[in-house]
Write an enzyme that holds these catalytic residues in place. Structure first.
Site, mmCIF file in Angstrom:
data_model
loop_
_atom_site.group_PDB
_atom_site.id
_atom_site.type_symbol
_atom_site.label_atom_id
_atom_site.label_comp_id
_atom_site.label_asym_id
_atom_site.label_seq_id
_atom_site.Cartn_x
_atom_site.Cartn_y
_atom_site.Cartn_z
ATOM 1 N N CYS A 1 0.849 -1.180 0.000
ATOM 2 C CA CYS A 1 0.000 0.000 0.000
ATOM 3 C C CYS A 1 0.888 1.235 0.000
ATOM 4 C CB CYS A 1 -0.945 0.091 1.197
ATOM 5 S SG CYS A 1 -2.354 -0.990 1.035
ATOM 6 N N ARG B 1 3.994 -0.604 -4.715
ATOM 7 C CA ARG B 1 3.608 -1.093 -3.392
ATOM 8 C C ARG B 1 2.215 -1.726 -3.372
ATOM 9 N NH1 ARG B 1 6.856 1.225 0.533
ATOM 10 N NH2 ARG B 1 5.354 0.661 2.125
ATOM 11 N N TRP C 1 -3.067 -2.559 -1.814
ATOM 12 C CA TRP C 1 -2.876 -4.000 -1.939
ATOM 13 C C TRP C 1 -3.781 -4.589 -0.859
ATOM 14 C CZ3 TRP C 1 -1.199 -8.316 0.808
ATOM 15 C CH2 TRP C 1 -0.893 -9.435 0.026
ATOM 16 N N ASN D 1 -1.938 2.030 5.833
ATOM 17 C CA ASN D 1 -1.102 0.915 5.405
ATOM 18 C C ASN D 1 -0.918 -0.004 6.615
ATOM 19 O OD1 ASN D 1 2.363 0.689 4.142
ATOM 20 N ND2 ASN D 1 0.795 -0.849 4.386
ATOM 21 N N GLY D 2 -1.536 -1.176 6.552
ATOM 22 C CA GLY D 2 -1.405 -2.105 7.666
ATOM 23 C C GLY D 2 -2.635 -2.972 7.815
ATOM 24 N N GLU E 1 15.415 -19.915 -7.750
ATOM 25 C CA GLU E 1 15.238 -18.487 -8.058
ATOM 26 C C GLU E 1 14.767 -18.301 -9.505
ATOM 27 O OE1 GLU E 1 14.973 -15.817 -6.480
ATOM 28 O OE2 GLU E 1 15.430 -14.228 -7.908
ATOM 29 N N LYS F 1 11.288 -16.469 -10.567
ATOM 30 C CA LYS F 1 11.172 -15.329 -11.504
ATOM 31 C C LYS F 1 10.148 -15.649 -12.577
ATOM 32 C CE LYS F 1 12.614 -13.015 -9.611
ATOM 33 N NZ LYS F 1 13.130 -12.699 -8.426
ATOM 34 N N GLU G 1 6.550 -15.663 -11.162
ATOM 35 C CA GLU G 1 6.116 -14.324 -10.738
ATOM 36 C C GLU G 1 5.632 -13.474 -11.907
ATOM 37 O OE1 GLU G 1 8.591 -12.387 -7.099
ATOM 38 O OE2 GLU G 1 9.817 -13.071 -8.744
ATOM 39 N N HIS H 1 13.295 -39.024 -7.595
ATOM 40 C CA HIS H 1 12.518 -39.339 -6.393
ATOM 41 C C HIS H 1 11.097 -38.774 -6.468
ATOM 42 C CE1 HIS H 1 16.039 -40.999 -4.483
ATOM 43 N NE2 HIS H 1 16.713 -39.938 -4.867
ATOM 44 N N LYS I 1 5.659 -5.078 -4.184
ATOM 45 C CA LYS I 1 7.005 -5.086 -3.623
ATOM 46 C C LYS I 1 6.910 -4.622 -2.170
ATOM 47 C CE LYS I 1 11.506 -4.115 -5.473
ATOM 48 N NZ LYS I 1 11.701 -5.458 -6.015
HETATM 49 N N1 HGA Z 1 -5.905 -3.356 5.432
HETATM 50 C C1 HGA Z 1 -6.061 -2.313 4.478
HETATM 51 C C2 HGA Z 1 -4.712 -1.798 4.006
HETATM 52 C C3 HGA Z 1 -3.998 -2.830 3.211
HETATM 53 C C4 HGA Z 1 -2.495 -2.771 3.280
HETATM 54 O O1 HGA Z 1 -1.852 -2.062 4.027
HETATM 55 N N2 HGA Z 1 -1.856 -3.646 2.466
HETATM 56 O O2 HGA Z 1 -0.474 -3.744 2.511
HETATM 57 C C5 HGA Z 1 -6.897 -2.769 3.296
HETATM 58 O O3 HGA Z 1 -7.109 -3.975 3.101
HETATM 59 O O4 HGA Z 1 -7.379 -1.913 2.571
#
Ligand code: HGA
Length: 608
Positions: A2, A27, A75, A99-100, A483, A487, A490, A506, A603
């Site tokens: 985020c 982010r 995110w 963010n959290g 790795e 890549k 991803e 195996h 990221k």
């Molecule tokens: N929990 C909040 C913020 C998401 C967040 O920080 N993601 O890294 C949400 O879901 O909107």
């Protein structure tokens, strides 16, 4: 994860918000939104699902103006990807970007619903907005006091910026776990999750520390610590060149970052390799050297690409300096009670230094009986750097592509220098000398292998329509196989796995058929003969084999040889990473994937 941008200014804040949030898209890119308070003191909010470009389109249609505002790129952790769940979240006069994760959000939501609040989203962030409104209005508190009362009730991580329609000349920023930086302007100020969002408008920054609350106005900033005391935080000047965050002619950041590797490695080696073939870390003073002298065991933790780098380092620590080394995924390390051997040093690896799982692993380890801890990280001033006993910086420069490239190879470079440092301390000077001599050659070797781009593109064209790809290697090239597979999955979304070559029989051999390419990393080294047997086992089952090596004498149908230049054995894991990065890049390009922002990822993974 985020991204947050906010500003209080005297010009229209919209451009600052939009340009800034675009830079933070790495982010999170599920959805994006912004809110401003306009001249009539009304809150204007624009939100949309998808990338920041969608938001930019909408903003252009609306033509809004304001001197204060917040923006967010999401995110999702709580609530699906939808417009309703997109930040900013509003509770009457209060606007929040966050963010959290709020772990007790359902209990708080129930409490607030009983108090009459109506929820328009499924997010934990809307809980913060309503709780803040509740606290502010209960006793007509000032916003800062209401925030302090609110965060006392939150369990989890809540870095956020709040604006209030009732006091439209101040932003309040709260740091909890995820980074927030204040950008200092002239009669205007800014906040962001990462300074790169603000390089257009300032080069002067103040990093908030854990639990800080900052009240930010045009001409005044006051930062309060956990004890509610005004605190001075150091101002720093950013030396990041603007073009380091631009694509400068490359099609993607990932491509640019792959090609930057010789330079990133040169920067990482600079001043650390001495002419007399010794290694020197300015970061290591007497106390730190003592820590390395006393270490008898190493425990490394990391996630994703950093974990793969740790796996390579295990081979180096054990074979070159005879130090037992355990490697573990950070989120697993904190899920168990590890038995700790005597005099073990914990090493954490993270590009951003904000990876929540790795940070939690460090905090967990500090309560256990480790001799000390050390972090290898790319971001000076990050939480991992601040909280570790010792830090060795990789100097790869900013990495924006979500799939790590140069941060992996520079991590390996620092890890190998660390092995040389330990060899020096343990008086194994021949080992130190050999490592240093090999590392001197590394940037040139990488320049040489980058020239193989076109032959790798041909292979990419052949495998881009396959559904599964296996990568195999032996010894310290086995983690490179992992790795390479990481890549590919991803950024191309093709299912890929890395295996030790000897392990195929195996189980995974059952997957072999003409449609399953097997990428074999087989430089001519002491294990070469053994891996030839494994290649034969795959060929007998009609496998489609691609051998990446400097030497080959296996010429069967369905076997392709990608001849790579010579490289010294010690640095081969770093060198062999490059063609696999190029392979993943070309496959993804062929499939028209969003290379810099692969789906579902972000990221700097700042949530657990
Ligand atoms: N929990 C909040 C913020 C998401 C967040 O920080 N993601 O890294 C949400 O879901 O909107």
């Amino acid at each position: 994860m985020c991204g947050i941008v906010a500003s209080v200014t005297q010009r229209n804040v919209i451009n600052i918000l939009v340009k800034g949030i675009k830079k933070l898209e790495y982010r999170g890119y599920d959805s994006a939104g912004l809110a401003i308070i306009n001249d009539q003191k009304n809150i204007m909010r624009i939100r949309c699902v998808g990338k920041v470009n969608e938001l930019i389109k909408k903003v252009k249609e609306k033509n809004i103006f304001g001197n204060i505002g917040v923006a967010h790129t999401r995110w999702a952790t709580h609530g699906k990807i939808s417009k309703e769940n997109t930040h900013p979240h509003i509770s009457s006069n209060i606007v929040v970007v966050h963010n959290g994760i709020i772990e007790n959000s359902s209990q708080l939501r129930n409490f607030l619903i009983k108090k009459g609040y109506i929820f328009y989203s499924e997010t934990d962030t809307e809980v913060i907005a309503h709780l803040l409104h509740w606290e502010q209005n209960k006793k007509k508190e000032h916003l800062k006091t209401a925030i302090q009362k609110t965060i006392k009730q939150l369990y989890g991580n809540y870095s956020m910026v709040v604006i209030d329609q009732r006091s439209p000349s101040e932003l309040i920023a709260v740091r909890s776990s995820s980074p927030l930086v204040i950008g200092l302007g002239s009669e205007e100020n800014f906040v962001a999750s990462d300074q790169i969002a603000l390089l257009d408008v300032t080069k002067r920054f103040i990093y908030l520390e854990e639990d800080d609350i900052a009240i930010i106005k045009n001409r005044e900033i006051n930062i309060f610590n956990k004890r509610n005391t005004i605190i001075h935080r150091k101002e720093m000047y950013s030396n990041i060149q603007y073009n380091t965050v631009e694509k400068t002619g490359y099609r993607h950041y990932m491509e640019k970052e792959i090609y930057e590797q010789p330079e990133s490695i040169r920067n990482t080696l600079k001043y650390r390799l001495q002419e007399n073939n010794t290694v020197y870390f300015s970061e290591l003073e007497k106390k730190e050297k003592k820590l390395l002298k006393n270490l008898e065991n190493i425990q490394i933790v990391g996630c994703g690409t950093s974990y793969n780098a740790a796996m390579v380092a295990k081979y180096w620590f054990e074979s070159l300096v005879n130090i037992p080394c355990h490697v573990e995924i950070a989120s697993e390390f904190t899920s168990r009670k590890p038995a700790i051997s005597k005099n073990t040093v914990l090493i954490t690896l993270s590009q951003s230094g904000e990876t929540a799982d790795t940070l939690l692993a460090l905090r967990y380890a500090k309560k256990l009986n480790y001799l000390g801890n050390l972090t290898i990280c790319n971001m000076e001033g990050s939480s991992l750097v601040k909280e570790s006993d010792l830090c060795l910086l990789t100097k790869s420069g900013i990495e924006i592509g979500v799939a790590s490239t140069k941060s992996f190879t520079t991590q390996l470079t620092v890890l190998l220098m660390l092995v040389a440092q330990i060899a020096q301390i343990k008086k194994k000077t021949h080992i130190e000398k050999k490592i240093v001599q090999n590392l001197y050659m590394l940037p040139i070797r990488i320049e040489n292998v980058l020239k193989k781009d076109q032959s790798i593109k041909i292979i990419a064209d052949q495998i881009c329509d396959k559904n599964n790809v296996l990568f195999v290697g032996k010894g310290e090239l086995y983690p490179i196989a992992i790795e390479g597979a990481l890549k590919l999955k991803e950024i191309s979304y093709i299912h890929a796995e890395g295996y030790p070559a000897g392990e195929l029989k195996h189980g995974p051999l059952a997957l072999i058929d003409q449609n399953t390419p097997v990428i074999v990393i087989a430089p001519k080294n002491a294990l070469w003969l053994k891996i030839q047997k494994n290649i034969h086992e795959i060929a007998l089952r009609d496998g489609l084999i691609y051998i990446f090596s400097n030497y080959n004498d296996y010429h069967e149908n369905n076997t392709f040889f990608i001849k790579l230049p010579y490289v010294e054995e010690l640095i081969a894991p770093i060198f062999y990473t490059i063609p696999l990065q190029l392979l993943a890049y070309h496959v993804a390009l062929n499939k028209n994937r969003n290379i810099d922002q692969p789906r579902n990822l972000a990221k700097s993974v700042t949530v657990e």
